[in-house]
Design an enzyme around this catalytic site. Structure first.
Site, PDB file in Angstrom:
ATOM      1  N   ASN A 282     -80.327  94.492-100.380  1.00 12.79           N
ATOM      2  CA  ASN A 282     -81.215  93.382-100.022  1.00 12.79           C
ATOM      3  C   ASN A 282     -80.790  92.691 -98.745  1.00 12.79           C
ATOM      4  O   ASN A 282     -81.453  91.758 -98.313  1.00 12.79           O
ATOM      5  CB  ASN A 282     -81.281  92.366-101.171  1.00 12.79           C
ATOM      6  CG  ASN A 282     -79.930  91.770-101.493  1.00 12.79           C
ATOM      7  OD1 ASN A 282     -78.890  92.429-101.319  1.00 12.79           O
ATOM      8  ND2 ASN A 282     -79.918  90.549-101.960  1.00 12.79           N
TER       9      ASN A 282
ATOM     10  N   ASN B 270     -53.004  58.017-118.214  1.00 12.76           N
ATOM     11  CA  ASN B 270     -52.110  57.709-117.096  1.00 12.76           C
ATOM     12  C   ASN B 270     -51.528  58.942-116.441  1.00 12.76           C
ATOM     13  O   ASN B 270     -51.114  58.907-115.301  1.00 12.76           O
ATOM     14  CB  ASN B 270     -50.952  56.810-117.566  1.00 12.76           C
ATOM     15  CG  ASN B 270     -51.463  55.470-118.046  1.00 12.76           C
ATOM     16  OD1 ASN B 270     -52.162  54.769-117.315  1.00 12.76           O
ATOM     17  ND2 ASN B 270     -51.159  55.134-119.288  1.00 12.76           N
TER      18      ASN B 270
ATOM     19  N   ARG C 260     -49.112  58.239-111.596  1.00 15.86           N
ATOM     20  CA  ARG C 260     -48.535  59.264-112.483  1.00 15.86           C
ATOM     21  C   ARG C 260     -49.409  60.513-112.617  1.00 15.86           C
ATOM     22  O   ARG C 260     -48.976  61.529-113.149  1.00 15.86           O
ATOM     23  CB  ARG C 260     -48.252  58.660-113.867  1.00 15.86           C
ATOM     24  CG  ARG C 260     -47.003  57.803-113.878  1.00 15.86           C
ATOM     25  CD  ARG C 260     -46.894  56.984-115.157  1.00 15.86           C
ATOM     26  NE  ARG C 260     -47.825  55.856-115.154  1.00 15.86           N
ATOM     27  CZ  ARG C 260     -48.076  55.088-116.208  1.00 15.86           C
ATOM     28  NH1 ARG C 260     -47.476  55.342-117.361  1.00 15.86           N
ATOM     29  NH2 ARG C 260     -48.918  54.081-116.116  1.00 15.86           N
TER      30      ARG C 260
ATOM     31  N   LEU D 285     -62.589  47.946-114.271  1.00 15.01           N
ATOM     32  CA  LEU D 285     -61.391  47.927-113.427  1.00 15.01           C
ATOM     33  C   LEU D 285     -60.963  49.357-113.099  1.00 15.01           C
ATOM     34  O   LEU D 285     -60.587  50.121-113.988  1.00 15.01           O
ATOM     35  CB  LEU D 285     -60.244  47.205-114.142  1.00 15.01           C
ATOM     36  CG  LEU D 285     -60.568  45.778-114.603  1.00 15.01           C
ATOM     37  CD1 LEU D 285     -59.315  45.114-115.163  1.00 15.01           C
ATOM     38  CD2 LEU D 285     -61.136  44.967-113.449  1.00 15.01           C
TER      39      LEU D 285
ATOM     40  N   ASP E 107     -60.075  53.754-117.187  1.00 18.32           N
ATOM     41  CA  ASP E 107     -59.326  54.965-117.537  1.00 18.32           C
ATOM     42  C   ASP E 107     -59.293  55.228-119.051  1.00 18.32           C
ATOM     43  O   ASP E 107     -58.459  55.975-119.534  1.00 18.32           O
ATOM     44  CB  ASP E 107     -57.894  54.897-116.978  1.00 18.32           C
ATOM     45  CG  ASP E 107     -57.109  53.700-117.501  1.00 18.32           C
ATOM     46  OD1 ASP E 107     -57.672  52.890-118.274  1.00 18.32           O
ATOM     47  OD2 ASP E 107     -55.925  53.570-117.136  1.00 18.32           O
TER      48      ASP E 107
ATOM     49  N   GLY F 221     -52.777  43.086-109.752  1.00 19.46           N
ATOM     50  CA  GLY F 221     -52.849  42.836-111.190  1.00 19.46           C
ATOM     51  C   GLY F 221     -54.286  42.810-111.696  1.00 19.46           C
ATOM     52  O   GLY F 221     -55.243  42.707-110.915  1.00 19.46           O
TER      53      GLY F 221
ATOM     54  N   GLY G 210     -56.727  50.958-109.577  1.00 19.25           N
ATOM     55  CA  GLY G 210     -55.384  51.536-109.622  1.00 19.25           C
ATOM     56  C   GLY G 210     -55.375  52.946-109.050  1.00 19.25           C
ATOM     57  O   GLY G 210     -56.372  53.662-109.093  1.00 19.25           O
TER      58      GLY G 210
ATOM     59  N   ALA H  26     -82.608 110.690-109.205  1.00 18.11           N
ATOM     60  CA  ALA H  26     -81.235 110.178-109.186  1.00 18.11           C
ATOM     61  C   ALA H  26     -80.599 110.397-107.821  1.00 18.11           C
ATOM     62  O   ALA H  26     -80.866 111.384-107.142  1.00 18.11           O
ATOM     63  CB  ALA H  26     -80.408 110.871-110.266  1.00 18.11           C
TER      64      ALA H  26
HETATM   65  C1  UD1 Z   1     -53.137  46.328-119.228  1.00 20.25           C
HETATM   66  C2  UD1 Z   1     -53.052  44.997-119.968  1.00 20.25           C
HETATM   67  C3  UD1 Z   1     -52.355  45.214-121.320  1.00 20.25           C
HETATM   68  C4  UD1 Z   1     -53.083  46.247-122.117  1.00 20.25           C
HETATM   69  C5  UD1 Z   1     -53.249  47.541-121.334  1.00 20.25           C
HETATM   70  C6  UD1 Z   1     -54.153  48.496-122.047  1.00 20.25           C
HETATM   71  C7  UD1 Z   1     -52.869  43.256-118.306  1.00 20.25           C
HETATM   72  C8  UD1 Z   1     -51.961  42.360-117.561  1.00 20.25           C
HETATM   73  N1  UD1 Z   1     -52.317  44.079-119.161  1.00 20.25           N
HETATM   74  O1  UD1 Z   1     -51.816  46.722-118.951  1.00 20.25           O
HETATM   75  O2  UD1 Z   1     -52.321  43.988-122.027  1.00 20.25           O
HETATM   76  O3  UD1 Z   1     -52.377  46.515-123.332  1.00 20.25           O
HETATM   77  O4  UD1 Z   1     -53.847  47.283-120.036  1.00 20.25           O
HETATM   78  O5  UD1 Z   1     -54.175  49.723-121.365  1.00 20.25           O
HETATM   79  O6  UD1 Z   1     -54.071  43.178-118.128  1.00 20.25           O
HETATM   80  N2  UD1 Z   1     -56.256  47.672-112.288  1.00 20.25           N
HETATM   81  C9  UD1 Z   1     -56.913  47.303-111.150  1.00 20.25           C
HETATM   82  N3  UD1 Z   1     -56.271  46.500-110.258  1.00 20.25           N
HETATM   83  C10 UD1 Z   1     -55.024  46.072-110.459  1.00 20.25           C
HETATM   84  C11 UD1 Z   1     -54.346  46.464-111.627  1.00 20.25           C
HETATM   85  C12 UD1 Z   1     -55.002  47.271-112.524  1.00 20.25           C
HETATM   86  O7  UD1 Z   1     -58.058  47.683-110.924  1.00 20.25           O
HETATM   87  O8  UD1 Z   1     -54.521  45.347-109.601  1.00 20.25           O
HETATM   88  C13 UD1 Z   1     -56.963  48.543-113.249  1.00 20.25           C
HETATM   89  C14 UD1 Z   1     -56.306  49.893-113.384  1.00 20.25           C
HETATM   90  O9  UD1 Z   1     -56.872  50.819-112.467  1.00 20.25           O
HETATM   91  C15 UD1 Z   1     -56.630  50.250-114.826  1.00 20.25           C
HETATM   92  C16 UD1 Z   1     -56.700  48.898-115.521  1.00 20.25           C
HETATM   93  O10 UD1 Z   1     -56.894  47.952-114.508  1.00 20.25           O
HETATM   94  O11 UD1 Z   1     -57.883  50.895-114.949  1.00 20.25           O
HETATM   95  C17 UD1 Z   1     -55.455  48.595-116.323  1.00 20.25           C
HETATM   96  O12 UD1 Z   1     -54.383  48.516-115.439  1.00 20.25           O
HETATM   97  P1  UD1 Z   1     -52.929  48.983-115.838  1.00 20.25           P
HETATM   98  O13 UD1 Z   1     -52.028  48.851-114.686  1.00 20.25           O
HETATM   99  O14 UD1 Z   1     -52.999  50.308-116.487  1.00 20.25           O
HETATM  100  O15 UD1 Z   1     -52.559  47.860-116.896  1.00 20.25           O
HETATM  101  P2  UD1 Z   1     -51.406  47.905-117.943  1.00 20.25           P
HETATM  102  O16 UD1 Z   1     -50.160  47.505-117.277  1.00 20.25           O
HETATM  103  O17 UD1 Z   1     -51.418  49.179-118.663  1.00 20.25           O
HETATM  104 CA    CA Z   2     -52.764  51.195-118.619  1.00 20.14          CA
END
Ligand code: UD1
Ligand code: CA
Length: 452
Positions: free
Chosen positions: A383, A224, A15, A8, A102, A78, A11, A420
């Site tokens: 050169n 983050n 930040r 995944l 990440d 999500g 995002g 020289a």
């Molecule tokens: C998520 C988990 C949480 C966990 C935490 C660990 C869910 C709902 N929650 O929360 O339980 O403790 O990670 O770090 O899964 N991403 C996408 N598309 C999206 C949303 C996120 O690709 O629509 C990717 C982000 O780029 C990232 C990862 O998913 O690499 C996690 O997303 P993030 O928004 O950081 O999740 P958290 O809210 O931290």
């Molecule tokens: Ca996260």
């Protein structure tokens, strides 16, 4: 068991305050998501599905050398929605390992363990106990049995006391995953499709859910912002420094050593403080690297000494050579054994033959120097005529007097001498002396001007 991986990485990483997508920010000089891809490649997955959204072009540029299946998540609705984007490519009969883009320090062994835990269960979760679990999804258990993951924002006061958290990494069967994904909704505090909701669905179906833990919490720590980026960078560097010391390298201060690439080492190497190693570097045995050196894509053979403040890039330093202090070896430089380059000497596309020396204040570009030659202080090979580059040849045993300009193309013969201060524009034959400068006159009639 065949399995695929979903990473995944859609995002934006708001930040980070960056125009570059978060997962491309480097750890040890390599995009954080590349660390994850490299680790996954060792696991032997059938496919790696990368869910991406922000910075598509930058991602495709930087990751083009990988064999990835690219899954666009146009809007970030999500983590569940993110995995849905990969669902059409997922086979029913394969397991799917879901990772976040990440958390770059995740270890192969931790993932191997998670995969083997899944063999005994329907679903395996990687969880970690945190002193301060704020913001994380909590692992809800009834007795030993995992029954759900509750996101921090949706958790009750009581659930927020739980210290076991979701790392975001898990593995389950493809058929189950797709079925659960299609049943997700976004009725929750953040209005998102949570991947974590599949856990409760699985539990309700009576599926077995097992959890395993990483060997160290840092492995699953997500990045983050740039404070976390720096702290993960330090952790990564500490790990690499330790590995090198265990291989027999002395680091005078492991906290002041940075490796941004691969370093292959012999034995009994001493590295002083603030050395930066980038790309692919080889250092032979019984060598020492002085303080503040940069070694970039280079090779240093046995018994070489690199003195402080030297920069060596795409160059080869032979056995028993000495470099610096304050030397700069640019791409295409080859130092043959026992040659020496001293302070404020720059070399580019130059070969310095066995035992030859350029000890002070020189520029040698596009030059071939034979064996046992001496390049006097301040010698410059001219050169470049403003349009084209030309070569200089300096024969074995030649002696170039200080402050000479050798205007290329030009060659200096074997055992030839250049006086020289010469500006040499014509070939100098073997054993000849060339003097090419205005001759000194001492004028006895000259009077020093007086103040009027
Ligand atoms: C998520 C988990 C949480 C966990 C935490 C660990 C869910 C709902 N929650 O929360 O339980 O403790 O990670 O770090 O899964 N991403 C996408 N598309 C999206 C949303 C996120 O690709 O629509 C990717 C982000 O780029 C990232 C990862 O998913 O690499 C996690 O997303 P993030 O928004 O950081 O999740 P958290 O809210 O931290
Ligand atoms: Ca996260």
């Amino acid at each position: 068991m065949i399995f695929s991986v979903v990473v995944l990485a859609a995002g934006k990483g708001t930040r980070m305050k960056s125009s570059m997508p978060k997962v491309l920010h480097p750890i040890g000089g390599k995009p954080m998501v590349q660390h994850i891809i490299d680790t996954v490649n060792k696991l032997g997955a059938t496919n790696i599905h990368l869910v991406y959204g922000h910075g598509r072009e930058q991602l495709q540029n930087k990751l083009s050398h990988n064999d990835l299946s690219w899954c666009l998540q146009d809007q970030q609705l999500g983590t569940g929605h993110a995995v849905q984007q990969a669902a059409p490519h997922i086979q029913d009969n394969e397991d799917v390992l879901i990772l976040v883009g990440d958390a770059p320090l995740i270890k192969e062994s931790t993932l191997q363990q998670l995969i083997s835990v899944k063999k005994e269960a329907d679903l395996a979760l990687l969880t970690v106990e945190l002193e301060d679990p704020t913001g994380m999804g909590r692992i809800v258990r009834q007795g030993q049995q995992v029954t759900a993951i509750v996101e921090h924002k949706d958790a009750s006061e009581q659930q927020r006391q739980i210290k076991e958290t979701n790392t975001g990494m898990m593995i389950m069967g493809g058929r189950d995953l797709k079925r659960w994904l299609s049943a997700l909704n976004n009725n929750n505090a953040q209005g998102e499709f949570y991947l974590t909701d599949v856990i409760e669905m699985a539990a309700k179906e009576g599926k077995s859910i097992h959890a395993s833990q990483p060997s160290c919490a840092i492995e699953v720590e997500g990045i983050n912002n740039r404070v976390q980026l720096a702290s993960i960078e330090r952790a990564y560097q500490a790990e690499q420094a330790e590995a090198l010391m265990m291989q027999g390298v002395s680091l005078l201060d492991p906290s002041r050593f940075d490796l941004r690439g691969e370093l292959h080492v012999g034995q009994d190497i001493t590295i002083d403080v603030n050395v930066i190693v980038e790309g692919k570097v080889k250092i032979g045995s019984n060598t020492s690297i002085g303080a503040n050196c940069m070694l970039i894509d280079c090779e240093i053979a046995d018994n070489a000494v690199i003195h402080a403040n030297s920069i060596i890039e795409q160059a080869i330093v032979g056995e028993n050579c000495s470099v610096g202090p304050y030397a700069r070896l640019r791409p295409g430089t080859v130092m043959k054994e026992k040659s020496r380059v001293g302070n404020f000497v720059e070399m580019k596309k130059t070969t310095l033959g066995k035992g030859s020396k350029a000890n002070h204040l020189s520029y040698l570009g596009d030059t071939e120097v034979g064996e046992g030659a001496n390049i006097g202080a301040g010698t410059i090979t001219c050169n470049y005529d403003g349009m084209n580059k030309f070569k200089t040849f300096i024969g074995d045993g030649a002696f170039i007097g200080s402050n000479s300009a050798l205007v290329a193309p030009v060659s200096i013969g074997v055992n030839a001498t250049v006086g020289a201060g010469s500006v040499v524009t014509k070939e100098v034959g073997d054993n000849k002396l060339a003097i090419a400068r205005a001759r000194q006159k001492n004028l006895s009639s000259w009077q020093r001007p007086e103040k009027s």
